[in-house]
Design an enzyme around this catalytic site. Structure first.
Site, PDB file in Angstrom:
ATOM      1  N   MET A 107       0.841  -1.197   0.000  1.00 54.21           N
ATOM      2  CA  MET A 107       0.000   0.000   0.000  1.00 54.21           C
ATOM      3  C   MET A 107       0.880   1.253   0.000  1.00 54.21           C
ATOM      4  SD  MET A 107      -3.440  -0.936   1.987  1.00 54.21           S
ATOM      5  CE  MET A 107      -2.880  -0.677   3.647  1.00 54.21           C
ATOM      6  N   LEU A 137       6.703   3.169   1.348  1.00 58.23           N
ATOM      7  CA  LEU A 137       7.646   2.047   1.435  1.00 58.23           C
ATOM      8  C   LEU A 137       8.746   2.300   2.464  1.00 58.23           C
ATOM      9  CD1 LEU A 137       8.036   1.147  -2.359  1.00 58.23           C
ATOM     10  CD2 LEU A 137       6.371   0.290  -0.680  1.00 58.23           C
ATOM     11  N   HIS A 163       9.308  -3.393   3.328  1.00 61.53           N
ATOM     12  CA  HIS A 163       8.917  -3.633   1.933  1.00 61.53           C
ATOM     13  C   HIS A 163      10.153  -3.950   1.076  1.00 61.53           C
ATOM     14  CE1 HIS A 163       5.648  -0.682   3.227  1.00 61.53           C
ATOM     15  NE2 HIS A 163       4.949  -1.729   2.853  1.00 61.53           N
ATOM     16  N   GLN A 173       5.890 -11.477   7.339  1.00 61.78           N
ATOM     17  CA  GLN A 173       5.442 -12.136   8.573  1.00 61.78           C
ATOM     18  C   GLN A 173       4.824 -11.112   9.532  1.00 61.78           C
ATOM     19  OE1 GLN A 173       5.227 -15.298   9.322  1.00 61.78           O
ATOM     20  NE2 GLN A 173       4.523 -14.842  11.405  1.00 61.78           N
ATOM     21  N   LYS A 174       5.152  -9.843   9.318  1.00 58.68           N
ATOM     22  CA  LYS A 174       4.573  -8.762  10.133  1.00 58.68           C
ATOM     23  C   LYS A 174       3.039  -8.869  10.144  1.00 58.68           C
ATOM     24  CE  LYS A 174       3.621  -4.373  11.278  1.00 58.68           C
ATOM     25  NZ  LYS A 174       2.889  -3.836  10.179  1.00 58.68           N
ATOM     26  N   GLN A 187      -2.630 -12.268   7.736  1.00 61.67           N
ATOM     27  CA  GLN A 187      -2.833 -12.036   6.304  1.00 61.67           C
ATOM     28  C   GLN A 187      -2.103 -13.104   5.481  1.00 61.67           C
ATOM     29  OE1 GLN A 187      -2.640  -8.007   4.362  1.00 61.67           O
ATOM     30  NE2 GLN A 187      -0.569  -8.642   3.916  1.00 61.67           N
ATOM     31  N   MET A 202       8.758  -2.374  11.685  1.00 56.63           N
ATOM     32  CA  MET A 202       8.551  -1.296  10.719  1.00 56.63           C
ATOM     33  C   MET A 202       7.145  -1.381  10.162  1.00 56.63           C
ATOM     34  SD  MET A 202      11.983  -0.622   8.677  1.00 56.63           S
ATOM     35  CE  MET A 202      13.476  -0.235   9.569  1.00 56.63           C
ATOM     36  N   SER A 203       6.525  -0.223   9.990  1.00 52.74           N
ATOM     37  CA  SER A 203       5.163  -0.145   9.473  1.00 52.74           C
ATOM     38  C   SER A 203       4.977   1.229   8.850  1.00 52.74           C
ATOM     39  CB  SER A 203       4.177  -0.312  10.631  1.00 52.74           C
ATOM     40  OG  SER A 203       2.898   0.139  10.248  1.00 52.74           O
ATOM     41  N   ARG A 232       2.485   2.868   9.116  1.00 54.33           N
ATOM     42  CA  ARG A 232       1.740   3.663  10.101  1.00 54.33           C
ATOM     43  C   ARG A 232       2.650   4.275  11.161  1.00 54.33           C
ATOM     44  NH1 ARG A 232      -2.399  -0.201   8.944  1.00 54.33           N
ATOM     45  NH2 ARG A 232      -4.341   0.848   8.375  1.00 54.33           N
TER      46      ARG A 232
HETATM   47  P1  AMP Z   1       1.568  -2.908   3.452  1.00 59.68           P
HETATM   48  O1  AMP Z   1       2.099  -1.889   2.504  1.00 59.68           O
HETATM   49  O2  AMP Z   1       1.596  -2.484   4.882  1.00 59.68           O
HETATM   50  O3  AMP Z   1       0.241  -3.485   3.023  1.00 59.68           O
HETATM   51  O4  AMP Z   1       2.592  -4.127   3.398  1.00 59.68           O
HETATM   52  C1  AMP Z   1       2.942  -4.734   2.172  1.00 59.68           C
HETATM   53  C2  AMP Z   1       3.710  -5.994   2.486  1.00 59.68           C
HETATM   54  O5  AMP Z   1       4.891  -5.667   3.217  1.00 59.68           O
HETATM   55  C3  AMP Z   1       2.909  -6.971   3.352  1.00 59.68           C
HETATM   56  O6  AMP Z   1       3.132  -8.299   2.903  1.00 59.68           O
HETATM   57  C4  AMP Z   1       3.501  -6.749   4.717  1.00 59.68           C
HETATM   58  O7  AMP Z   1       3.396  -7.874   5.565  1.00 59.68           O
HETATM   59  C5  AMP Z   1       4.948  -6.448   4.381  1.00 59.68           C
HETATM   60  N1  AMP Z   1       5.575  -5.719   5.491  1.00 59.68           N
HETATM   61  C6  AMP Z   1       5.112  -4.604   6.097  1.00 59.68           C
HETATM   62  N2  AMP Z   1       5.921  -4.255   7.127  1.00 59.68           N
HETATM   63  C7  AMP Z   1       6.904  -5.190   7.166  1.00 59.68           C
HETATM   64  C8  AMP Z   1       8.036  -5.397   8.015  1.00 59.68           C
HETATM   65  N3  AMP Z   1       8.319  -4.582   9.028  1.00 59.68           N
HETATM   66  N4  AMP Z   1       8.831  -6.462   7.768  1.00 59.68           N
HETATM   67  C9  AMP Z   1       8.543  -7.315   6.745  1.00 59.68           C
HETATM   68  N5  AMP Z   1       7.504  -7.169   5.910  1.00 59.68           N
HETATM   69  C10 AMP Z   1       6.681  -6.129   6.120  1.00 59.68           C
END
Ligand code: AMP
Length: 288
Positions: free
Chosen positions: A30, A33, A37, A149-150, A154, A185-186, A188
């Site tokens: 989403m 990055l 990601h 795995q975060k 899902q 990491m997120s 958000r």
């Molecule tokens: P998102 O943009 O948050 O929807 O995440 C896209 C992908 O990146 C998803 O498969 C998440 O699980 C992965 N992701 C998000 N944060 C992390 C993280 N800290 N470590 C590994 N993968 C992540």
């Protein structure tokens, strides 16, 4: 690097990849990055001839308009990061490209969505996730798709959907990338006000406390859950959404910790909701 905005162009590109028998690694995101990601992109690059990243803030997986509106959107920087990371194609459609006004079809994975975030955010969240991921798989036609795995629930649910509906794609789950202090990491995290940044660590601390108890051979899941909850409830700037000890296969709560389990939690700091998890068993492996 090519940036594709339209569904039809994406599908043409996918068919061209199929025709030339090129393996395609797909990383759905989403946007906003970060290094988490990028770790997925790196893995996709190392295992495939072509890496495709999608950047799409999917409206149907948000249960609160406010959360959708405030979700960070940084497309220009994201494209720079993808270019630097050697991505071949970024698929960045507008919502109207993905959802026509006539759109009516959804995918609902049953029991696995009854737990954790499926309970706290409502089932609609994973209906939104599965439906958009299925559409993206049809548009990108990847050989392998990379998930973190975060978002452990899902990943389990997508794996189920892929098996149940016979999508010809291999799901690869990659480890959680953390900040130096351990915060997962997120995207958000960027929304966290500075004065709450340290408080966000309480979730990780609670999960590590649970791990410590399991390591010390505590098997009573209720006792471990209580201890983890109390640690979070002790911080009055944080609201506890859930913290559970669940089966890796069914995601349902376990009573006894006798095998590998997942400790998974979600907290809220003001408007910001964060999740994290650890997979652990009585005989390890242990996280630091
Ligand atoms: P998102 O943009 O948050 O929807 O995440 C896209 C992908 O990146 C998803 O498969 C998440 O699980 C992965 N992701 C998000 N944060 C992390 C993280 N800290 N470590 C590994 N993968 C992540």
């Amino acid at each position: 690097m090519r940036v594709i905005k339209h569904v039809r162009d994406m599908q043409e590109e996918a068919l061209a990849n199929l025709r030339r028998d090129a393996s395609v690694g797909f990383v759905p995101t989403m946007g906003a990055l970060h290094a988490g990601h990028l770790s997925l992109i790196e893995r996709a690059n190392s295992e495939n001839e072509c890496t495709i990243v999608s950047i799409f803030v999917n409206p149907t997986q948000f249960n609160e308009d406010r959360d959708f509106d405030s979700y960070p959107r940084t497309l220009e920087q994201d494209l720079d990061k993808c270019e630097a990371a050697d991505v071949d194609i970024v698929f960045a459609p507008q919502a109207g490209e993905i959802y026509s006004p006539r759109y009516q079809t959804t995918i609902f994975v049953q029991q696995l969505t009854d737990h954790l975030c499926g309970l706290s955010r409502g089932r609609g969240h994973f209906v939104g996730v599965c439906s958009v991921v299925a559409k993206l798989f049809n548009l990108v036609m990847p050989t392998r798709a990379y998930f973190g795995q975060k978002d452990a629930q899902q990943a389990v649910i997508i794996q189920r959907m892929v098996e149940d509906l016979n999508f010809p794609v291999q799901i690869v789950v990659c480890p959680i990338v953390r900040e130096p202090d351990g915060l997962a990491m997120s995207s958000r995290n960027a929304l966290l006000p500075g004065h709450l940044r340290k408080d966000a660590l309480v979730l990780r601390q609670a999960l590590l406390r649970g791990q410590e108890m399991i390591r010390a051979k505590e098997t009573d899941a209720a006792a471990i859950r209580k201890e983890m909850s109390l640690l979070i409830l002790g911080n009055n700037r944080v609201d506890l959404d859930y913290i559970n000890i669940v089966s890796l296969e069914t995601l349902a709560d376990v009573d006894k910790v006798e095998d590998m389990v997942m400790l998974a939690g979600a907290i809220r700091l003001g408007e910001v909701r964060l999740i994290d998890n650890i997979i652990v068993g009585p005989d390890g492996p242990w996280e630091e």
